[in-house]
Design a protein around this motif. Sequence first.
Motif, mmCIF file in Angstrom:
data_model
loop_
_atom_site.group_PDB
_atom_site.id
_atom_site.type_symbol
_atom_site.label_atom_id
_atom_site.label_comp_id
_atom_site.label_asym_id
_atom_site.label_seq_id
_atom_site.Cartn_x
_atom_site.Cartn_y
_atom_site.Cartn_z
ATOM 1 N N GLU A 1 0.900 -1.064 0.060
ATOM 2 C CA GLU A 1 -0.115 0.153 -0.094
ATOM 3 C C GLU A 1 0.866 1.415 -0.019
ATOM 4 N N VAL A 2 1.846 1.465 0.854
ATOM 5 C CA VAL A 2 2.941 2.490 0.893
ATOM 6 C C VAL A 2 3.506 2.588 -0.534
ATOM 7 N N GLN A 3 3.826 1.604 -1.266
ATOM 8 C CA GLN A 3 4.429 1.641 -2.363
ATOM 9 C C GLN A 3 3.808 2.258 -3.515
ATOM 10 N N ARG A 4 2.404 1.877 -3.582
ATOM 11 C CA ARG A 4 1.387 2.207 -4.402
ATOM 12 C C ARG A 4 1.255 3.763 -4.144
ATOM 13 N N ILE A 5 1.060 4.096 -2.971
ATOM 14 C CA ILE A 5 0.869 5.571 -2.682
ATOM 15 C C ILE A 5 2.007 6.219 -3.131
ATOM 16 N N LEU A 6 3.298 5.913 -2.765
ATOM 17 C CA LEU A 6 4.651 7.035 -3.156
ATOM 18 C C LEU A 6 4.373 7.001 -4.751
ATOM 19 N N ASN A 7 4.340 5.833 -5.307
ATOM 20 C CA ASN A 7 4.540 5.747 -6.944
ATOM 21 C C ASN A 7 3.446 6.616 -7.401
ATOM 22 N N SER A 8 2.217 6.556 -6.982
ATOM 23 C CA SER A 8 1.182 7.578 -7.444
ATOM 24 C C SER A 8 1.400 8.998 -7.388
ATOM 25 N N GLU A 9 2.012 9.360 -6.240
ATOM 26 C CA GLU A 9 2.082 10.914 -5.973
ATOM 27 C C GLU A 9 3.316 11.369 -7.000
ATOM 28 N N LYS A 10 4.250 10.544 -7.189
ATOM 29 C CA LYS A 10 5.203 11.161 -8.206
ATOM 30 C C LYS A 10 6.023 12.417 -7.334
ATOM 31 N N LEU A 11 6.514 12.005 -6.071
ATOM 32 C CA LEU A 11 7.057 13.034 -5.278
ATOM 33 C C LEU A 11 8.212 13.411 -5.633
ATOM 34 N N ASP A 12 8.690 14.759 -5.858
ATOM 35 C CA ASP A 12 10.052 15.325 -6.141
ATOM 36 C C ASP A 12 10.665 15.631 -4.946
ATOM 37 N N CYS A 13 10.945 14.729 -3.981
ATOM 38 C CA CYS A 13 11.995 15.051 -3.243
ATOM 39 C C CYS A 13 12.800 13.641 -2.720
ATOM 40 N N PHE A 14 13.497 13.859 -1.630
ATOM 41 C CA PHE A 14 14.209 12.670 -1.181
ATOM 42 C C PHE A 14 13.583 11.680 -0.361
#
Length: 265
Positions: free
Chosen positions: A69-82
């Motif tokens: 679930e965490v990986q799906r969320i992070l991948n979907s957000e396309k976050l531009d930070c470390f």
Amino acid sequence: MDMLKALVPVEMTLASNVALRYLCRKAELLGIAVQPVHVEEPDHKPHSSETGWIRRSWESGLRQAGLEEVQRILNSEKLDCFIMPNPIVRVGDRDDTLLEELRLGGYDFFVEGEVANFNTGAFRKRLRSRLYRQMPCPVLLVRNMIQSDRLALVLDEKTDVQSLVGRFHQLFGGRDVDFDLCAYAMDDLHQDPHPDELLSEGGELLGKLGYRPARAFTLLGSPETAARNLGDYGMIVAHMDRRSNRKSPLSEVLGLASSPILICW
């Protein structure tokens, strides 16, 4: 300059998504490394009370589901930070798990989102929660995606000014910070210390550390008026005394504010 470590719960909620997006947009200002954490809480069904391999197998399944679930969320957000590459996924009581990780992990602050409801009672309840009362670091509470990078360092008669300035320096030292210094009171008739004295003390302590606010001002009026006046800031930085259960005008302002709030202890 060392990066700051932020522990950030990642959940399938609007509040969590807003906090992640805000934090990554402010990554340059804050200089942060985001550590995602996800806690799966037991559901109190019979399998959750088992022991031995049955429980270990059940917890392993929960952790795997949480990680996915965490990986799906992070991948979907396309976050531009470390984003630190290994999300922390635990099974257990949320508050206990987060407090343990905060104590052991040496984090600079904790970040979580909150859907803005302008309910000051709910905000005071959050401040009185075990998680907030025992938290070993400041908390950044994100309610909205505010574009401005200007901060407001807000003082009132109960503020431990030296502690707040010290924490401000710890978090923002060496960074080009655009901020105003504000002393809040409902009125200036019977305040001790007087708002002008707070501004003087805060300005002097900040000056010794090499900071100069773009503006120093007194904000008088009801909490509702003050919250509106602080609404354009990208972050409000304030100190709260966890030893007191009493309602204060500043806690009312923070409960009504739409801007993200960095609460220092």
